[in-house]
Design an enzyme around this catalytic site. Structure first.
Site, PDB file in Angstrom:
ATOM      1  N   LYS A 211       5.672   3.101  18.166  1.00 38.18           N
ATOM      2  CA  LYS A 211       5.820   4.531  17.838  1.00 38.18           C
ATOM      3  C   LYS A 211       6.258   5.326  19.082  1.00 38.18           C
ATOM      4  O   LYS A 211       7.090   6.226  18.989  1.00 38.18           O
ATOM      5  CB  LYS A 211       4.505   5.067  17.267  1.00 38.18           C
TER       6      LYS A 211
ATOM      7  N   THR B 167       0.824  -1.221   0.000  1.00 39.19           N
ATOM      8  CA  THR B 167       0.000   0.000   0.000  1.00 39.19           C
ATOM      9  C   THR B 167       0.853   1.264   0.000  1.00 39.19           C
ATOM     10  O   THR B 167       0.676   2.142  -0.842  1.00 39.19           O
ATOM     11  CB  THR B 167      -0.905  -0.003   1.262  1.00 39.19           C
ATOM     12  N   VAL B 168       1.789   1.342   0.948  1.00 38.29           N
ATOM     13  CA  VAL B 168       2.591   2.573   1.053  1.00 38.29           C
ATOM     14  C   VAL B 168       3.544   2.696  -0.147  1.00 38.29           C
ATOM     15  O   VAL B 168       3.709   3.780  -0.729  1.00 38.29           O
ATOM     16  CB  VAL B 168       3.370   2.611   2.390  1.00 38.29           C
TER      17      VAL B 168
HETATM   18  N1  HSE Z   1      -1.794   0.542  11.359  1.00 35.84           N
HETATM   19  C1  HSE Z   1      -1.329   1.855  11.613  1.00 35.84           C
HETATM   20  C2  HSE Z   1      -2.462   2.661  12.207  1.00 35.84           C
HETATM   21  C3  HSE Z   1      -0.853   2.498  10.336  1.00 35.84           C
HETATM   22  O1  HSE Z   1      -3.614   2.192  12.239  1.00 35.84           O
HETATM   23  O2  HSE Z   1      -2.218   3.761  12.663  1.00 35.84           O
HETATM   24  C4  HSE Z   1       0.373   3.303  10.443  1.00 35.84           C
HETATM   25  O3  HSE Z   1       1.316   2.894  11.336  1.00 35.84           O
END
Ligand code: HSE
Length: 438
Positions: free
Chosen positions: A207, A15-16
């Site tokens: 993150k 996708t990205v």
């Molecule tokens: N799966 C992640 C989200 C996408 O839902 O934020 C980006 O890291």
């Protein structure tokens, strides 16, 4: 101004990757006009070379042979968009030793093996750019690295997973059911291939590990982060919390006090409906940062999906090609916590406020029983709701909020209350987070 050609190879054409290719193919002129760089897609490597993608590549670009990238000295930047922590790590290391700078959106890999990969890049005089790894289109990595460098970061409160925010928003606003909304999030391309990491808080923790390393200037390990996901959240609790003036979000929180104690946690959090983060809905992400000079700022934007993440990847390609990333990456010197005065603390050393829902048998003296348990554990009640009407098993929901209490005491009280014969189902316990006001 003469344009500088920049040849790029993508590994992982999902996708990205498709979004990045689309930007490079369709916006090369705009990017050249703004930056003087002429981006060229030299190859896109993927084991699957036959599935339809949302972009059509010129002939000969899509390949399953990674050596097309590694052996081509004219390709200066390698994009690792494979995801995961096994093959992706090997690919990044191979790119680095082949003399490529690396751009990646792979938060899981950086959270787990960032120190090793960064050391390899430093050794080979290469850089790794990773803006797209956190919060999609939001430039939070560069904000923490450079724009806020004058600040001691006191706290960060992030909505960092678009899938969870999409699910919670739809459960809150439409009373939607968890599984249905999760499927929608997958169809819209927000969720990871395996959405377990989205909903169990793992993706937010990856993150948070990256962002808190930058914010607090030290290597944060995933083991330093308390993680709880949204799997067990019910619409009833979202509704009762709403009646008390709260909105439920999955928050990733990093805090540092004046004695250098650091707490890192991801968990469902009731926040005041007047807080700015409460209005961040759908797949949007936002991070509220508190710095000692800047005060409070909030960054908001699309945190998931093809084009928002591709936007951040291309920003990194540009930064690498302009030479900015090489300079900032050299100065990235993250030390283990003990060497940089960060005292990482476990969550049970915190004082938190809690929302607790008890399913109580509706008969005399029951409130006296569970309130005694709270009193014995030195927990003070801040608010309470009991509505008339019973469930089919003859219990009634009673919802309380507490004043700040030691986490350990609340855990002990919940365990004791669960043992009471007058309490039906297991008590539900959700943290209330009081985000500082501006
Ligand atoms: N799966 C992640 C989200 C996408 O839902 O934020 C980006 O890291």
């Amino acid at each position: 101004m003469a344009e500088k050609p920049v040849k790029i190879g993508i590994v992982g054409f999902g996708t990205v990757g498709a979004g990045v290719a689309k930007i490079i193919l369709e916006k090369a002129d705009t990017i050249a006009a703004k930056t003087g760089l002429r981006l060229q897609l030299a190859c896109a490597v993927d084991l699957d070379t036959t599935s339809q993608r949302p972009v059509t590549l010129p002939d000969g670009i899509l390949t399953d042979d990674i050596n097309r990238l590694l052996d081509d000295d004219s390709i200066s930047i390698g994009l690792e968009l494979v995801g995961g922590t096994t093959i992706a790590k090997d690919i990044q290391l191979k790119m680095i030793t082949a003399g490529k700078d690396v751009v990646t959106a792979n938060k899981a890999l950086l959270a787990e093996y960032g120190s090793e990969l960064f050391a390899a890049a430093h050794k080979n005089n290469r850089c790794i750019a990773f803006e797209a790894s956190c919060a999609g289109s939001i430039p939070i990595v560069s904000a923490l690295r450079t724009s806020l460098a004058a600040n001691n970061i006191q706290a960060m409160y992030g909505i960092l997973n678009g899938t969870c925010n999409y699910i919670l928003t739809n459960m809150t606003e439409k009373g939607a059911d968890f599984d249905t909304v999760l499927k929608e999030a997958q169809q819209k391309g927000y969720a990871e291939a395996d959405p377990t990491l989205d909903i169990n808080g793992g993706d937010s923790a990856h993150k948070l590990a990256i962002l808190s390393s930058l914010a607090f200037g030290c290597q944060i390990s995933l083991d330093d982060i308390y993680v709880k996901g949204i799997e067990a959240i019910s619409r009833d609790d979202i509704r009762f919390g709403g009646e008390m003036g709260y909105v439920l979000k999955l928050l990733a929180i990093g805090q540092k006090d004046i004695d250098n104690n650091v707490w890192l946690r991801v968990h469902p959090s009731f926040i005041k409906n007047s807080d700015r983060l409460a209005s961040v809905g759908g797949p949007f992400n936002a991070v509220s940062v508190f710095g000692d000079a800047a005060g409070h700022l909030m960054l908001y934007g699309r945190g998931a999906g093809m084009m928002p993440t591709a936007s951040a990847v291309v920003a990194d390609i540009i930064d690498v090609a302009l030479g900015n990333s090489a300079t900032t990456f050299k100065s990235l010197n993250l030390k283990p916590p003990a060497q940089c005065n960060c005292l990482i603390q476990k969550i049970d050393t915190l004082q938190s406020r809690f929302y607790i829902r008890l399913m109580c048998k509706d008969r005399p003296g029951v409130i006296a029983q569970w309130s005694k348990v709270l009193a014995n554990n030195k927990i003070s009640i801040s608010g309470a709701i009991q509505r008339e009407g019973r469930t089919p098993d003859n219990t009634v929901p009673v919802v309380i909020s507490t004043h700040p209490s030691p986490e350990k005491n609340v855990a002990a009280a919940v365990e004791d209350m669960a043992k009471l014969e007058s309490i039906g189902a297991k008590p539900v316990c959700i943290r209330i987070v009081d985000i500082p006001e501006d």
